[in-house]
Design a protein around this motif. Structure first.
Motif, mmCIF file in Angstrom:
data_model
loop_
_atom_site.group_PDB
_atom_site.id
_atom_site.type_symbol
_atom_site.label_atom_id
_atom_site.label_comp_id
_atom_site.label_asym_id
_atom_site.label_seq_id
_atom_site.Cartn_x
_atom_site.Cartn_y
_atom_site.Cartn_z
ATOM 1 N N ALA A 1 2.030 -14.965 5.107
ATOM 2 C CA ALA A 1 1.861 -15.661 6.388
ATOM 3 C C ALA A 1 2.330 -17.111 6.291
ATOM 4 O O ALA A 1 2.966 -17.634 7.210
ATOM 5 N N ASP A 2 2.008 -17.770 5.185
ATOM 6 C CA ASP A 2 2.431 -19.160 5.004
ATOM 7 C C ASP A 2 3.949 -19.292 5.046
ATOM 8 O O ASP A 2 4.477 -20.316 5.482
ATOM 9 N N CYS A 3 4.635 -18.237 4.572
ATOM 10 C CA CYS A 3 6.106 -18.261 4.514
ATOM 11 C C CYS A 3 6.754 -17.610 5.728
ATOM 12 O O CYS A 3 7.986 -17.542 5.801
ATOM 13 N N GLN A 4 5.928 -17.100 6.647
ATOM 14 C CA GLN A 4 6.454 -16.341 7.788
ATOM 15 C C GLN A 4 7.333 -15.178 7.308
ATOM 16 O O GLN A 4 8.381 -14.877 7.888
ATOM 17 N N HIS A 5 6.868 -14.539 6.244
ATOM 18 C CA HIS A 5 7.575 -13.390 5.667
ATOM 19 C C HIS A 5 7.033 -12.109 6.302
ATOM 20 O O HIS A 5 5.826 -11.862 6.281
ATOM 21 N N PRO A 6 7.863 -11.276 6.897
ATOM 22 C CA PRO A 6 7.369 -10.064 7.567
ATOM 23 C C PRO A 6 6.741 -9.079 6.595
ATOM 24 O O PRO A 6 7.218 -8.916 5.462
ATOM 25 N N PHE A 7 5.665 -8.423 7.052
ATOM 26 C CA PHE A 7 4.982 -7.451 6.201
ATOM 27 C C PHE A 7 4.381 -6.341 7.045
ATOM 28 O O PHE A 7 4.125 -6.489 8.241
ATOM 29 N N SER A 8 4.154 -5.232 6.384
ATOM 30 C CA SER A 8 3.432 -4.115 6.977
ATOM 31 C C SER A 8 2.406 -3.629 5.973
ATOM 32 O O SER A 8 2.581 -3.795 4.757
ATOM 33 N N LEU A 9 1.331 -3.041 6.472
ATOM 34 C CA LEU A 9 0.254 -2.532 5.635
ATOM 35 C C LEU A 9 0.072 -1.039 5.888
ATOM 36 O O LEU A 9 0.193 -0.578 7.023
ATOM 37 N N ILE A 10 -0.215 -0.290 4.821
ATOM 38 C CA ILE A 10 -0.577 1.118 4.953
ATOM 39 C C ILE A 10 -1.976 1.285 4.380
ATOM 40 O O ILE A 10 -2.216 0.936 3.212
ATOM 41 N N THR A 11 -2.911 1.790 5.185
ATOM 42 C CA THR A 11 -4.287 1.917 4.715
ATOM 43 C C THR A 11 -5.027 3.014 5.459
ATOM 44 O O THR A 11 -4.603 3.451 6.534
ATOM 45 N N GLY B 1 0.782 -1.226 0.000
ATOM 46 C CA GLY B 1 0.000 0.000 0.000
ATOM 47 C C GLY B 1 0.813 1.274 0.000
ATOM 48 O O GLY B 1 0.350 2.300 0.505
ATOM 49 N N THR B 2 2.005 1.251 -0.565
ATOM 50 C CA THR B 2 2.830 2.455 -0.574
ATOM 51 C C THR B 2 2.382 3.475 -1.620
ATOM 52 O O THR B 2 2.713 4.653 -1.524
ATOM 53 N N ALA B 3 1.632 3.031 -2.631
ATOM 54 C CA ALA B 3 1.127 3.945 -3.661
ATOM 55 C C ALA B 3 -0.392 4.075 -3.576
ATOM 56 O O ALA B 3 -0.918 5.161 -3.353
#
Length: 346
Positions: A142-152, A118-120
């Motif tokens: 989530a399945d990969c345990q990959h870190p994420f952040s959301l902007i909304t 959500g950076t754009a």
């Protein structure tokens, strides 16, 4: 007059257009059209030193929220559409986003770093209710345990708490909520199809209660339009449970400049010149300065004053700087093979 629930009626041509025609049809509230787009790649690598992330994903091109100030509007010029009403009514949906992400994470040379969605354009804009592209991406991460952040700026983010909260508990997820104003009348003018201020406070509260670290981005800060709310927003988001905060002053790149000035003359003709005078003060005489480390905060007396006010408000409310949030990348497990190959390796 702008059409109901649209940020602009303008069909200002994109900067790459070789020709442009106009028809005087009066106010027309165009329906939103969704276009299927097949992405060849989905992870964007950030090379801007003034942004606190290395990787980002945007599942949608264009945004139905219709925020008049959106700095992503000029991107519609790349597909030969107007950064005006086309941006908020012609929405491109990257339907294979999750599949492409899975393939990207599976590559032997992939280096896991937190990715921001959500950076754009907003990953939880109205199209997401049915398209569910953001949710599919979160499932892969989530399945990969990959870190994420959301902007909304949408309360729809609460729908995906079942994916976000467990990742947050593991130190691998966070959410940034954009709060421009708590005045719904102003919100309806600036961001016609986005969630209201009280709804965003509710989203912050529920995310926080679920154990999700929440940051707030007060953006954009607009002199003589919403800057008087700065301290109130900081105080209320802190009470709702936010832990971090940042701010960005109004940015007017490319076609956003004339779109913004037309909006300003329509809604606030009495203070339009004052607003633009401060914008020029912030950017060395121009209405926008795209240089890194200048574009988001400006320079000069107004920039200093806003920074001082914001930092004082954050200290009083107990909010840390937005850039101080970190996520854990150590648990990443690449996606396994699929299809016949998966059966063979089983």
């Amino acid at each position: 007059m702008p059409a109901v629930n649209r940020g602009t009626l303008s069909q200002i041509p994109g900067r790459f257009a070789v020709s442009h025609s106009e028809m005087d049809e009066g106010p027309v509230n165009r329906p939103t059209r969704y276009h299927r787009e097949l992405a060849k790649s989905i992870i964007i690598t950030n090379r801007s030193p003034d942004l606190p992330f290395a990787q980002s994903i945007n599942p949608y091109r264009g945004c139905e929220h219709g925020c008049i100030y959106c700095y992503a509007r000029p991107n519609h010029a790349y597909v030969d559409l107007s950064p005006g009403q086309d941006f908020e009514s012609e929405i491109f949906c990257k339907e294979n986003a999750a599949e492409v992400l899975r393939e990207s994470l599976r590559k032997p040379g992939y280096r896991c770093q937190p990715v921001v969605l959500g950076t754009a354009t907003d990953p939880y804009q109205p199209a997401e209710r049915e398209r569910r592209l953001t949710r599919e991406l979160l499932q892969v991460l989530a399945d990969c345990q990959h870190p994420f952040s959301l902007i909304t700026k949408s309360t729809l983010v609460l729908r995906d708490l079942d994916l976000i909260a467990p990742m947050a508990k593991a130190g691998r997820a966070s959410v940034t909520v954009s709060v421009t104003t708590l005045d719904n009348r102003l919100k309806a003018q600036l961001e016609p199809r986005a969630s209201g201020g009280k709804e965003r406070l509710r989203a912050i509260r529920e995310l926080s209660r679920a154990g999700v670290p929440v940051s707030v981005l007060v953006a954009p800060v607009i002199p003589f339009i919403n800057d008087h709310e700065l301290e109130d927003i900081v105080g209320q988001v802190a009470q709702a449970g936010a832990e971090h905060a940042g701010y960005v002053v109004l940015r007017l790149p490319h076609e956003v400049g004339p779109l913004w000035q037309a909006w300003l003359e329509e809604h606030y003709p009495d203070r339009a010149e004052k607003v633009m005078s401060v914008m020029r003060d912030l950017h060395g005489g121009a209405i926008y300065d795209s240089r890194w480390h200048h574009r988001q905060s400006g320079q000069g007396a107004w920039s200093h004053l806003l920074r001082q006010r914001f930092e004082t408000a954050c200290r009083g409310a107990g909010l840390a700087a937005r850039e101080s949030m970190t996520l854990d990348s150590s648990g990443f497990v690449p996606p396994g093979p699929e299809g016949q190959l998966a059966l063979w390796e089983a």
